[in-house]
Write a protein that holds these residues in place. Structure first.
Motif, PDB file in Angstrom:
ATOM      1  N   THR A 174     -10.293  -0.821  -7.285  1.00 44.51           N
ATOM      2  CA  THR A 174      -9.151  -1.208  -6.220  1.00 44.51           C
ATOM      3  C   THR A 174      -8.435   0.260  -5.685  1.00 44.51           C
ATOM      4  O   THR A 174      -7.539   0.461  -6.047  1.00 44.51           O
ATOM      5  CB  THR A 174      -8.106  -2.129  -6.831  1.00 44.51           C
ATOM      6  OG1 THR A 174      -7.753  -1.497  -7.925  1.00 44.51           O
ATOM      7  CG2 THR A 174      -8.495  -3.393  -7.188  1.00 44.51           C
ATOM      8  N   PRO A 175      -9.224   0.819  -4.722  1.00 46.75           N
ATOM      9  CA  PRO A 175      -8.701   1.873  -4.062  1.00 46.75           C
ATOM     10  C   PRO A 175      -7.368   1.583  -3.160  1.00 46.75           C
ATOM     11  O   PRO A 175      -7.201   0.537  -2.970  1.00 46.75           O
ATOM     12  CB  PRO A 175      -9.706   2.493  -3.353  1.00 46.75           C
ATOM     13  CG  PRO A 175     -10.688   1.547  -2.876  1.00 46.75           C
ATOM     14  CD  PRO A 175     -10.359   0.347  -4.181  1.00 46.75           C
ATOM     15  N   THR A 176      -6.469   2.678  -3.446  1.00 51.13           N
ATOM     16  CA  THR A 176      -5.050   2.118  -2.710  1.00 51.13           C
ATOM     17  C   THR A 176      -4.937   2.511  -1.376  1.00 51.13           C
ATOM     18  O   THR A 176      -5.750   3.452  -0.863  1.00 51.13           O
ATOM     19  CB  THR A 176      -4.127   3.019  -3.463  1.00 51.13           C
ATOM     20  OG1 THR A 176      -4.541   4.338  -3.526  1.00 51.13           O
ATOM     21  CG2 THR A 176      -3.755   2.654  -4.875  1.00 51.13           C
ATOM     22  N   PHE A 177      -4.517   1.801  -0.532  1.00 54.90           N
ATOM     23  CA  PHE A 177      -4.439   1.966   0.994  1.00 54.90           C
ATOM     24  C   PHE A 177      -3.287   0.945   1.461  1.00 54.90           C
ATOM     25  O   PHE A 177      -3.338  -0.080   0.786  1.00 54.90           O
ATOM     26  CB  PHE A 177      -5.724   1.816   1.742  1.00 54.90           C
ATOM     27  CG  PHE A 177      -6.384   0.783   1.594  1.00 54.90           C
ATOM     28  CD1 PHE A 177      -7.385   0.202   0.604  1.00 54.90           C
ATOM     29  CD2 PHE A 177      -6.155  -0.390   2.488  1.00 54.90           C
ATOM     30  CE1 PHE A 177      -7.862  -0.859   0.496  1.00 54.90           C
ATOM     31  CE2 PHE A 177      -6.829  -1.543   2.499  1.00 54.90           C
ATOM     32  CZ  PHE A 177      -7.605  -2.001   1.237  1.00 54.90           C
ATOM     33  N   ASP A 178      -2.893   1.344   2.548  1.00 53.34           N
ATOM     34  CA  ASP A 178      -1.891   0.474   3.089  1.00 53.34           C
ATOM     35  C   ASP A 178      -2.495  -0.385   4.173  1.00 53.34           C
ATOM     36  O   ASP A 178      -3.341  -0.321   5.073  1.00 53.34           O
ATOM     37  CB  ASP A 178      -0.693   1.273   3.843  1.00 53.34           C
ATOM     38  CG  ASP A 178       0.250   2.131   3.030  1.00 53.34           C
ATOM     39  OD1 ASP A 178       0.308   1.777   1.554  1.00 53.34           O
ATOM     40  OD2 ASP A 178       0.496   3.074   3.118  1.00 53.34           O
ATOM     41  N   ILE A 179      -2.086  -1.804   4.050  1.00 52.30           N
ATOM     42  CA  ILE A 179      -2.510  -2.687   4.617  1.00 52.30           C
ATOM     43  C   ILE A 179      -1.402  -3.121   5.820  1.00 52.30           C
ATOM     44  O   ILE A 179      -0.411  -3.161   5.723  1.00 52.30           O
ATOM     45  CB  ILE A 179      -2.534  -4.259   3.976  1.00 52.30           C
ATOM     46  CG1 ILE A 179      -3.772  -4.137   2.885  1.00 52.30           C
ATOM     47  CG2 ILE A 179      -2.937  -5.389   4.908  1.00 52.30           C
ATOM     48  CD1 ILE A 179      -5.156  -4.000   3.220  1.00 52.30           C
ATOM     49  N   PRO A 180      -1.651  -2.887   7.252  1.00 54.57           N
ATOM     50  CA  PRO A 180      -0.804  -3.210   8.448  1.00 54.57           C
ATOM     51  C   PRO A 180      -0.126  -4.633   8.092  1.00 54.57           C
ATOM     52  O   PRO A 180      -1.010  -5.485   7.770  1.00 54.57           O
ATOM     53  CB  PRO A 180      -1.593  -3.079   9.372  1.00 54.57           C
ATOM     54  CG  PRO A 180      -2.888  -2.137   9.024  1.00 54.57           C
ATOM     55  CD  PRO A 180      -3.054  -2.595   7.613  1.00 54.57           C
ATOM     56  N   PRO A 181       0.805  -4.983   8.719  1.00 58.56           N
ATOM     57  CA  PRO A 181       1.403  -6.290   8.751  1.00 58.56           C
ATOM     58  C   PRO A 181       0.411  -7.226   9.386  1.00 58.56           C
ATOM     59  O   PRO A 181      -0.409  -6.705  10.404  1.00 58.56           O
ATOM     60  CB  PRO A 181       2.735  -6.303   9.395  1.00 58.56           C
ATOM     61  CG  PRO A 181       3.056  -4.705   9.517  1.00 58.56           C
ATOM     62  CD  PRO A 181       1.844  -4.053   9.184  1.00 58.56           C
ATOM     63  N   LEU A 225      -2.385  -7.078  13.116  1.00 57.28           N
ATOM     64  CA  LEU A 225      -3.954  -7.235  12.937  1.00 57.28           C
ATOM     65  C   LEU A 225      -4.810  -7.989  13.731  1.00 57.28           C
ATOM     66  O   LEU A 225      -4.333  -9.330  13.920  1.00 57.28           O
ATOM     67  CB  LEU A 225      -4.344  -7.614  11.583  1.00 57.28           C
ATOM     68  CG  LEU A 225      -4.034  -6.687  10.331  1.00 57.28           C
ATOM     69  CD1 LEU A 225      -4.166  -7.439   9.005  1.00 57.28           C
ATOM     70  CD2 LEU A 225      -4.596  -5.322  10.474  1.00 57.28           C
ATOM     71  N   PRO A 226      -5.302  -7.413  14.816  1.00 58.92           N
ATOM     72  CA  PRO A 226      -5.945  -8.306  15.912  1.00 58.92           C
ATOM     73  C   PRO A 226      -7.227  -9.239  15.119  1.00 58.92           C
ATOM     74  O   PRO A 226      -7.796  -8.861  14.233  1.00 58.92           O
ATOM     75  CB  PRO A 226      -6.877  -7.388  16.957  1.00 58.92           C
ATOM     76  CG  PRO A 226      -6.773  -6.336  16.087  1.00 58.92           C
ATOM     77  CD  PRO A 226      -6.134  -6.324  15.016  1.00 58.92           C
ATOM     78  N   GLY A 227      -7.364 -10.499  16.097  1.00 56.97           N
ATOM     79  CA  GLY A 227      -8.780 -11.398  15.417  1.00 56.97           C
ATOM     80  C   GLY A 227      -8.461 -11.962  13.979  1.00 56.97           C
ATOM     81  O   GLY A 227      -7.178 -11.582  13.586  1.00 56.97           O
ATOM     82  N   MET A 263      -9.353  -2.093  10.038  1.00 57.86           N
ATOM     83  CA  MET A 263      -8.112  -2.997  10.074  1.00 57.86           C
ATOM     84  C   MET A 263      -7.198  -2.198  10.923  1.00 57.86           C
ATOM     85  O   MET A 263      -6.851  -0.796  10.637  1.00 57.86           O
ATOM     86  CB  MET A 263      -7.601  -3.196   8.666  1.00 57.86           C
ATOM     87  CG  MET A 263      -8.233  -4.032   7.709  1.00 57.86           C
ATOM     88  SD  MET A 263      -7.573  -4.398   6.268  1.00 57.86           S
ATOM     89  CE  MET A 263      -6.653  -5.792   6.787  1.00 57.86           C
ATOM     90  N   ALA A 264      -6.789  -2.625  11.970  1.00 58.77           N
ATOM     91  CA  ALA A 264      -5.891  -1.930  12.954  1.00 58.77           C
ATOM     92  C   ALA A 264      -6.532  -0.687  13.465  1.00 58.77           C
ATOM     93  O   ALA A 264      -5.811   0.365  13.507  1.00 58.77           O
ATOM     94  CB  ALA A 264      -4.454  -1.949  12.417  1.00 58.77           C
ATOM     95  N   GLY A 265      -7.917  -0.630  13.407  1.00 64.30           N
ATOM     96  CA  GLY A 265      -8.311   0.407  13.723  1.00 64.30           C
ATOM     97  C   GLY A 265      -8.817   1.571  12.821  1.00 64.30           C
ATOM     98  O   GLY A 265      -9.435   2.554  13.008  1.00 64.30           O
ATOM     99  N   LYS A 266      -8.049   1.160  11.617  1.00 64.68           N
ATOM    100  CA  LYS A 266      -8.344   2.205  10.543  1.00 64.68           C
ATOM    101  C   LYS A 266      -9.405   1.726   9.494  1.00 64.68           C
ATOM    102  O   LYS A 266      -9.281   0.665   9.150  1.00 64.68           O
ATOM    103  CB  LYS A 266      -7.091   2.641   9.836  1.00 64.68           C
ATOM    104  CG  LYS A 266      -6.279   3.438  10.715  1.00 64.68           C
ATOM    105  CD  LYS A 266      -4.956   3.860   9.887  1.00 64.68           C
ATOM    106  CE  LYS A 266      -3.901   4.631  10.748  1.00 64.68           C
ATOM    107  NZ  LYS A 266      -2.579   4.840  10.134  1.00 64.68           N
ATOM    108  N   PRO A 267     -10.378   2.752   9.082  1.00 67.00           N
ATOM    109  CA  PRO A 267     -11.257   2.160   7.806  1.00 67.00           C
ATOM    110  C   PRO A 267     -10.565   1.979   6.574  1.00 67.00           C
ATOM    111  O   PRO A 267      -9.655   3.043   6.228  1.00 67.00           O
ATOM    112  CB  PRO A 267     -12.435   3.182   7.907  1.00 67.00           C
ATOM    113  CG  PRO A 267     -11.808   4.374   8.461  1.00 67.00           C
ATOM    114  CD  PRO A 267     -10.672   4.033   9.220  1.00 67.00           C
TER     115      PRO A 267
END
Lengths: 371, 207
Positions: free
Chosen positions: A337-344, A348-350, B75-79
């Motif tokens: 589970t690599p860490t990264f930020d998920i946008p709200p 997120l389109p679609g 996601m939102a243009g970022k991989p």
């Protein structure tokens, strides 16, 4: 069986499989490395070689997904266990949730293996406890305190080794000197040994007290516990066997250091006592773990130590570190589970990106629950 | 009065003559139909053409084998960081139906996916069905190989359980940069004209 207990057993079997499979695979390269170095470093002494085998057992106490960034997986990512373990765990999940194509078969296989493992552990543990209890009873029943002369020899030997003398007893049913007990070991001598020459008796006592000083009874129990947990794994059986031999060599080496030039007499004592030696049962430690190893012990005593005690210990620590770093993470689970930020979600389109965000949130929630 | 009678007589005579002529004409011939033997031969020819695998199926052979995968979402243009896995494609029925089985991680969760692919000779389209261990939907798509054989582009639909939308258009693109590498892209078409790619998996042939 109702749904609740079934799901609990499924979860337990899944956790067991991930842990057991990761460990079972990870200790193979460590055991192979220990085996190779054990053969190559014969002159390095039993402490160094024993330390190598201890890395195999010590790996079992560490988390399966422990990985060093400089370990082998950093260079060979395809060696990680992620796809295999996650695939199987996914199959169990699917089975628990109602099943899907082929998943039920995999899950039932793992659950069956889990029960077989439990049965094996109970059988091995029961047998070990029964052997320990029977051996202790046979060795200590009818035993009496050793004569004052023997006790004073033991006290002198302990002083030479720099430790307190353990209790010494004479057992009627004992045929070979043996150390019994784990936390408070007792040396039990056969009646005939009490009457041998004081020098020989001192040799015997030095060897047995060396076992006590090295805390070999505890080490022996730890090895046994590891072997019981991984009763199906040949690497653990071999590691325990090698450690038992190296323990004797290490005690011989300790006695030789104390005796100095008189080591030749100690060799003679070993040859005299081998005729009456019996293999100790359970975790008991005798003068001879195996009579067949007499020649290798005599041989090791004949050759002078190649390294000083301090160098030997330093080398042992360094080897443990190298083997642990290079081999232990070899087949680690990596970082699933690599860490990264998920946008709200509203950014997120679609719909598929929202789906991925929800999947990620569920994964994090599961990880938190597992903790 | 006499003139009306003559007119009626003429009309009646014409009708009678017409009826007679009609009765005398031979039945009009039906469109040329083959004999029963020729009919069976044509049907057999069609059956062979539409039921037997051909070159389009052979093109799927490039999938066969074991692969290591590296997937990332957009996601939102970022991989997202790559997540690894493995896949194996093999013929379910030789040169006719291809199956693919993949395991790995997806957004931190264990993932298993199953593909069934083929070429429908009658539709003249590649057809595929996808299942994953992450939901309960069976998704379908149809598409074509590009003329250069460098990409297989298919379109399908999916029902979005999160938003309640049905039959949303999805585009699947399999790119084949080399014999030992292929790239799967999934595009969420309702997003718009640009930045529709939401997933990319790179398959590298395992050695």
């Amino acid at each position: 069986m109702t749904g609740g207990p079934t799901l609990a057993i499924d979860g337990l079997a899944q956790a067991w499989f991930i842990w057991c499979a990761a460990m079972a695979v990870q200790i193979v390269p460590i055991a192979l490395a220990a085996c190779a170095l054990d053969a190559l470093l014969k002159r390095a002494g039993p402490v160094v070689r024993g330390a190598l085998w201890w890395t195999t057992i010590a790996r079992l106490a560490l988390p399966p997904d422990l990985a060093a960034t400089i370990g082998v997986p950093a260079f060979v990512p395809s060696l990680t266990l992620v796809p295999y373990l996650s695939g199987v765990s996914g199959a169990i999940d699917a089975s628990s949730a109602g099943g899907s194509i082929g998943a039920g078969v995999t899950a039932s296989w793992i659950i069956a293996a889990f029960w077989i493992w439990i049965a094996g552990v109970l059988l091995c543990a029961g047998a070990a406890m029964w052997r320990y209890a029977r051996g202790r009873r046979r060795l200590l029943d009818g035993s009496s305190d050793a004569p004052a002369g023997v006790s004073s020899l033991a006290a002198a030997a302990a002083r030479q080794l720099g430790c307190a003398a353990p209790p010494v007893r004479v057992g009627r049913h004992v045929v070979s000197p043996v150390t019994v007990g784990i936390w408070r070991p007792v040396i039990v001598l056969p009646p005939a040994v009490v009457d041998v020459a004081p020098a020989m008796l001192t040799h015997v006592l030095l060897h047995e007290i060396a076992h006590v000083r090295r805390r070999d009874p505890i080490a022996s129990v730890v090895c046994l516990a590891a072997q019981i947990l991984f009763w199906f794994h040949p690497a653990l059986w071999w590691a325990r066997h090698r450690l038992a031999i190296l323990r004797e060599l290490a005690c011989d080496r300790t006695v030789a250091r104390v005796l100095g030039d008189a080591t030749r007499e100690y060799r003679r004592t070993l040859i005299v006592f081998v005729h009456h030696a019996a293999t100790p049962t359970g975790t008991a430690l005798g003068l001879f773990q195996r009579r067949s190893h007499l020649l290798s012990r005599i041989d090791a005593l004949t050759a002078p130590p190649a390294l000083s005690r301090r160098v030997e210990r330093g080398l042992a620590a360094a080897l443990i570190l190298i083997v642990s770093i290079s081999c232990a993470p070899l087949l680690s689970r990596g970082s699933p589970t690599p860490t990264f930020d998920i946008p709200p979600l509203d950014r997120l389109p679609g719909s598929l990106q929202k789906r991925y965000a929800v999947m990620r949130a569920l994964a994090l929630e599961e990880a938190r629950a597992a903790h | 009065m006499k003139r009306i009678s003559i007119s009626v007589l003429v009309v009646l005579s014409c009708c009678a003559a017409a009826g007679r002529l009609d009765a005398q004409q031979p039945p009009s011939p039906t469109p040329a139909s083959p004999t029963p033997a020729a009919d069976m031969a044509a049907m057999m020819e069609k059956a062979k053409r539409f039921t037997q695998p051909g070159a389009a199926h052979k093109a799927l052979d490039r999938f066969v084998g074991k692969w290591t995968t590296e997937g990332r979402m957009f996601m939102a243009g970022k991989p997202t960081p790559p997540e690894k896995g493995t896949a194996e494609f093999s013929w379910l029925m030789p040169n006719r139906w291809l199956k693919g089985d993949a395991t790995g991680m997806m957004m931190g969760q264990p993932m298993r996916a199953f593909w069934l692919m083929g070429y429908d000779n009658f539709k003249q389209s590649y057809v595929m069905t996808m299942l994953t261990g992450m939901d309960t939907a069976m998704n379908h798509a149809e598409g074509d190989m590009d003329p250069g054989g460098k990409a297989l582009i298919a379109y399908g639909t999916l029902d979005e359980y999160l938003t309640g939308e049905h039959d949303k258009m999805v585009k699947y693109v399999w790119r084949f940069p080399s014999a030992d590498q292929m790239i799967l892209e999934i595009h969420d078409l309702p997003i718009g004209e640009a930045n529709t790619k939401v997933l990319e998996v790179t398959y590298t042939r395992a050695r």
